[in-house]
Every structure is written in C-alpha cells, then in structure tokens.
Design a protein around this motif. Structure first.
Motif, PDB file in Angstrom:
ATOM      1  N   HIS A  74       0.840  -1.197   0.000  1.00  0.00           N
ATOM      2  CA  HIS A  74       0.000   0.000   0.000  1.00  0.00           C
ATOM      3  C   HIS A  74       0.876   1.248   0.000  1.00  0.00           C
ATOM      4  O   HIS A  74       2.050   1.221   0.384  1.00  0.00           O
ATOM      5  N   ASN A  76       0.477   5.986  -0.219  1.00  0.00           N
ATOM      6  CA  ASN A  76      -0.345   7.186  -0.320  1.00  0.00           C
ATOM      7  C   ASN A  76       0.551   8.364  -0.679  1.00  0.00           C
ATOM      8  O   ASN A  76       1.779   8.242  -0.736  1.00  0.00           O
ATOM      9  N   TYR A 278      -8.489  -7.738   4.052  1.00  0.00           N
ATOM     10  CA  TYR A 278      -7.247  -7.082   3.660  1.00  0.00           C
ATOM     11  C   TYR A 278      -6.620  -6.444   4.905  1.00  0.00           C
ATOM     12  O   TYR A 278      -6.890  -5.289   5.239  1.00  0.00           O
ATOM     13  N   VAL A 281      -4.249  -2.712   5.458  1.00  0.00           N
ATOM     14  CA  VAL A 281      -4.089  -1.816   4.315  1.00  0.00           C
ATOM     15  C   VAL A 281      -4.621  -0.424   4.661  1.00  0.00           C
ATOM     16  O   VAL A 281      -5.662  -0.271   5.292  1.00  0.00           O
ATOM     17  N   MET A 282      -3.881   0.601   4.278  1.00  0.00           N
ATOM     18  CA  MET A 282      -4.207   2.010   4.471  1.00  0.00           C
ATOM     19  C   MET A 282      -4.404   2.349   5.949  1.00  0.00           C
ATOM     20  O   MET A 282      -5.148   3.266   6.284  1.00  0.00           O
ATOM     21  N   GLY A 296      -9.570  -1.376   4.456  1.00  0.00           N
ATOM     22  CA  GLY A 296      -9.970  -1.628   3.076  1.00  0.00           C
ATOM     23  C   GLY A 296     -11.434  -1.394   2.796  1.00  0.00           C
ATOM     24  O   GLY A 296     -11.844  -1.311   1.633  1.00  0.00           O
ATOM     25  N   GLU A 405      -8.053   1.888  -5.227  1.00  0.00           N
ATOM     26  CA  GLU A 405      -7.514   3.240  -5.281  1.00  0.00           C
ATOM     27  C   GLU A 405      -8.511   4.223  -4.694  1.00  0.00           C
ATOM     28  O   GLU A 405      -9.735   4.065  -4.833  1.00  0.00           O
ATOM     29  N   ARG A 415      -5.768   8.564   3.485  1.00  0.00           N
ATOM     30  CA  ARG A 415      -6.194   7.922   2.242  1.00  0.00           C
ATOM     31  C   ARG A 415      -5.948   8.777   1.010  1.00  0.00           C
ATOM     32  O   ARG A 415      -6.245   8.334  -0.111  1.00  0.00           O
ATOM     33  N   GLY A 418      -4.308   7.301  -1.965  1.00  0.00           N
ATOM     34  CA  GLY A 418      -4.091   5.960  -1.438  1.00  0.00           C
ATOM     35  C   GLY A 418      -4.311   4.876  -2.474  1.00  0.00           C
ATOM     36  O   GLY A 418      -5.111   5.010  -3.413  1.00  0.00           O
ATOM     37  N   LYS A 419      -3.600   3.780  -2.277  1.00  0.00           N
ATOM     38  CA  LYS A 419      -3.708   2.639  -3.184  1.00  0.00           C
ATOM     39  C   LYS A 419      -3.144   1.410  -2.485  1.00  0.00           C
ATOM     40  O   LYS A 419      -2.164   1.487  -1.757  1.00  0.00           O
ATOM     41  N   PHE A 420      -3.804   0.265  -2.672  1.00  0.00           N
ATOM     42  CA  PHE A 420      -3.194  -1.005  -2.285  1.00  0.00           C
ATOM     43  C   PHE A 420      -3.492  -2.037  -3.364  1.00  0.00           C
ATOM     44  O   PHE A 420      -4.522  -1.981  -4.041  1.00  0.00           O
TER      45      PHE A 420
END
Length: 431
Positions: A74, A76, A278, A281-282, A296, A405, A415, A418-420
């Motif tokens: 992940h 950002n 998940y 994540v983030m 997530g 995303e 976020r 943000g992306k994972f």
C-alpha cells in the motif's frame, strides 16, 4: 483465558469436522435449509418446500475454517497529521499468513417446519475469543399449534425471528461471513459492506418465483435497555423474482430497502465484527489487527439517520453468471443539518467449468462515490480477478488479485492518493 477458549473452540471444530467426514453417508440435510458447501452456491433465501423429513428433533453440527496468505502493498501521497500536528505514516506490511478464522454452526430441526440456527465465531479478526454472531428461529409450518393449522397460508409464508443477519439486499448472500467464505467467489467483500445483525422479525411470501419480505428490527446491534429513546425501529423490505427460464438460464432480480429514522449509531456499514480480509491496508503506524479490523472497507458514517436502497440482478447461463449491485444510501449524522448520499456500483462476471462446475475464474469491479462529512467529494474503486477450485464440495482454494484506489480525499487524510494492490490466497473448509 481468551486464548485457551479460542484453541479449545478450534479443536472442537476440528473434532466435529472429522466426525462429519466419518459420517459422510449420514443424512445431514435439514428442511428449508441452505447448504453450507458448494451446493449452497447461488442459493439466496433458504428454499421454501412444504415437504418434510422431520422424524424427531435433529441437531446438525457444522462450521467452517479459513486461512489466507496475504501479499499486498500500500501507498499514499498525502501529508496526514495527528491531533498534535505530527506526521502519520502508513504501517509497514509484508507477505505472510493472516489469523485463521473459524465458525461453529448449530442448526436444529425442532419440529415439522420449525428450524433454529445459531452461529458462533470461534476465532475472528476482531474477536480472537469465541463470539456469538446471532441466530434465529424459522417457521415454515404452524403444525405445532395443531396439525394443518393455516396450512393454505403457510404453504407460501415464512416467519423468521431472532437477533440475526437481516435480509437487506442480495449481496450479503455472497459475502464472506468470517470463516464461512465458500459462497464468495472473491476474497474480500464489497467496499461498502452492507451487513448488520439486529433483533427483529421478517415475514416472507413465496409464490412461483415471486419473493416478498417485510421486516422490522429494534435498530440496535448492541442490545441494551438503558437508552430507550436513543433509537427508533428500523424497517426492511425486499421484492423480487427468481426463475429458471430453462435448464440453462436462470434470472433473478430483487430490490431492497433499509430505513431507520433515528439511531444512536446506525451500523449498516460497520456491523461486521469479524473484520475485513485485507489486513492493515491504508492503516497508520501502530495499528492493531483487531483495533483497525475494517481496513480496506468504507463506512459513510451516516450514524443517526439513513435510508438505503439496493438493486441486485443475477443471471446464470450455463457456466456463466453475472451478479450486479446498485446501492444508494442517504442520511446524516447528529451534527449535520443536511443529508449526504453515497452510491455503490458492483459487477461480477464468473465462469464455472469442470466436473460439476468445481473450477471458476472471475472478475469484479466495485465503485463507491459520495460526499464526506464536511462536503468533500470522494471515490474509491476496486478491481478483482479471482480463480477457485473446489477440491471437494466442502473444500475450496482460491487466489485473488486486488487493486484498490482512493480519489478526492483531503491531503491531511491518510487515504489521500491511497492505493493497495497484490495477491491473496485463501483456503476454506465448510461443512
């Protein structure tokens, strides 16, 4: 003590699993019951059948056990800060196994046309100790009053009462419920995961493909008597049609509504206590798996008043199937004067093939967009690719690629940009 209970529960589930395998030829099916294995794929409401196999009280012990290997990254681009103005960084995550999860199910045929269900999470992301999810009593006949009592009416009616998973939308029939992940062709649930358990009753009407349901609950996830004026009842309704046009083609279309006029905390998008698939994540540095168990997912935080609509088309032609979701939720928190709205769109295309369709490949696109508290317009998109193999009707292995995303979030939000993405492998036993 909590760890002792957890390991005892898992050992108990394994013991029951071996017992189930040893008694494979013994009848384990109940009346008006959704199978907890491959046969339950694309079942929605439990079937309504006036035929009966009742021959005294019958207890069915079942459950599920699930584990994932997660390989996600992940990132950002924002500059989030905490309440003291200090910068917040994303927690470092690597490739490894997640906590195994386990369910224990008790399903009991109590009388002709009367069945009970109880699910306990033996181990989950949010509750590593055993935790009762909920249960209900399902009444398809009233013969316990007197034989044949209101039989013409009950041939089409069903009554469910309990602290239970409420039947809003069709997406909850395909989601992973802690360890019960055999119905889900993917690893994760939807971004805006509509699921709640509240005390209430639902009345169903079935007639040659027509499905209608009206329900009411007390609007509370956590039951209490010391806040009588904090929450009004919630109301749920569903209308749909499900038919097999021929041996190859099945069509289903339903529309649902969930409404609460006043709530101390509306849990429709945050009620799942088992947690998301998940992990981390983030999430910020210092996050814990149980404390940040919804990673997530997205909750629109319409905490005190909301109305949600969901429409779900389902088409199956041969080995191909499409399942869609359109959802719109409108409401507000107690601090807001004006209502906000969020829309969710999802489309799944699956192809099942092989011996008894025991292998599948599929893809899903999921979009959530709307207005945060404060007026910021945001969107979240997710794309999944998945493949699965039913080794037996009770054992499923699947692998998924996910890319999610975040767009429009403020620079101070973790976020922002943000992306994972990455892969998750999942193995499920369900019986």
């Amino acid at each position: 003590m909590k760890n002792s209970l957890k390991y005892f529960g898992i050992a108990l589930l394994v013991l029951f699993g071996f017992q189930a395998l040893a008694q494979e030829k013994q009848a384990r099916d109940l009346d008006n019951f959704r199978y907890p294995d491959q046969r339950g794929i694309n079942q929605f409401e439990a079937p309504k059948d006036t035929a009966t196999t009742f021959n005294g009280v019958h207890v069915r012990i079942g459950g599920a056990s699930t584990i994932q290997f997660q390989a996600l990254d992940h990132e950002n681009t924002g500059n989030p800060v905490d309440e003291n103005g200090d910068p917040i960084s994303l927690i470092e995550i690597g490739n490894n196994f997640n906590l195994p999860t386990a369910n224990l199910d008790l399903d009991v045929q109590l009388y002709e046309g009367v069945r009970m269900h109880l699910r306990t999470y033996l181990s989950s992301r949010h509750h590593p100790e055993p935790y009762v999810k909920g249960g209900y009593i399902q009444i398809d006949k009233l013969d316990f009053v007197s034989e044949g009592f209101l039989e013409p009416l009950m041939n089409n009616l069903r009554i469910r009462i309990g602290h239970m998973e409420n039947n809003y939308g069709d997406a909850h029939f395909r989601r992973s419920d802690n360890a019960q992940a055999i119905y889900n062709p993917f690893v994760g649930n939807l971004i805006m995961d509509a699921f709640t358990t509240e005390v209430g009753a639902e009345v169903y009407y079935f007639d040659d493909g027509l499905i209608a349901m009206l329900g009411a609950t007390n609007g509370k996830l956590n039951q209490a008597v010391n806040n009588p004026d904090a929450t009004d009842p919630s109301y749920i309704a569903k209308l749909g049609y499900d038919t097999h046009m021929n041996d190859n083609l099945r069509l289903r279309l339903t529309g649902s509504v969930y409404h609460t006029n006043k709530s101390a905390n509306a849990y429709l998008y945050s009620a799942d206590r088992s947690g998301s698939r998940y992990y981390f994540v983030m999430e910020p540095e210092g996050a814990s798996s149980s404390g940040n168990f919804r990673s997530g997912r997205f909750n629109p935080n319409l905490r005190n008043e909301l109305t949600a609509f969901m429409v779900n088309p389902f088409v199956k032609y041969g080995g191909f199937e499409f399942f869609g979701t359109y959802e719109r939720v409108t409401g507000k928190a107690a601090t807001e004067l004006d209502e906000r709205s969020f829309n969710q769109y999802s489309g799944e295309l699956i192809y099942r093939f092989g011996n008894k369709e025991n292998i599948y490949v599929g893809g899903r696109y999921n979009l959530v967009e709307g207005e945060l508290l404060g007026g910021t317009e945001v969107d979240i998109t997710r794309f999944n690719l998945s493949a699965g193999w039913f080794m037996t009707k009770n054992i499923l292995a699947k692998v998924e690629y996910v890319n999610q995303e975040y767009g429009g979030f403020e620079e101070s939000d973790i976020r922002n940009g943000g992306k994972f993405n990455g892969a998750v492998v999942e193995a499920i036993i369900s019986f």
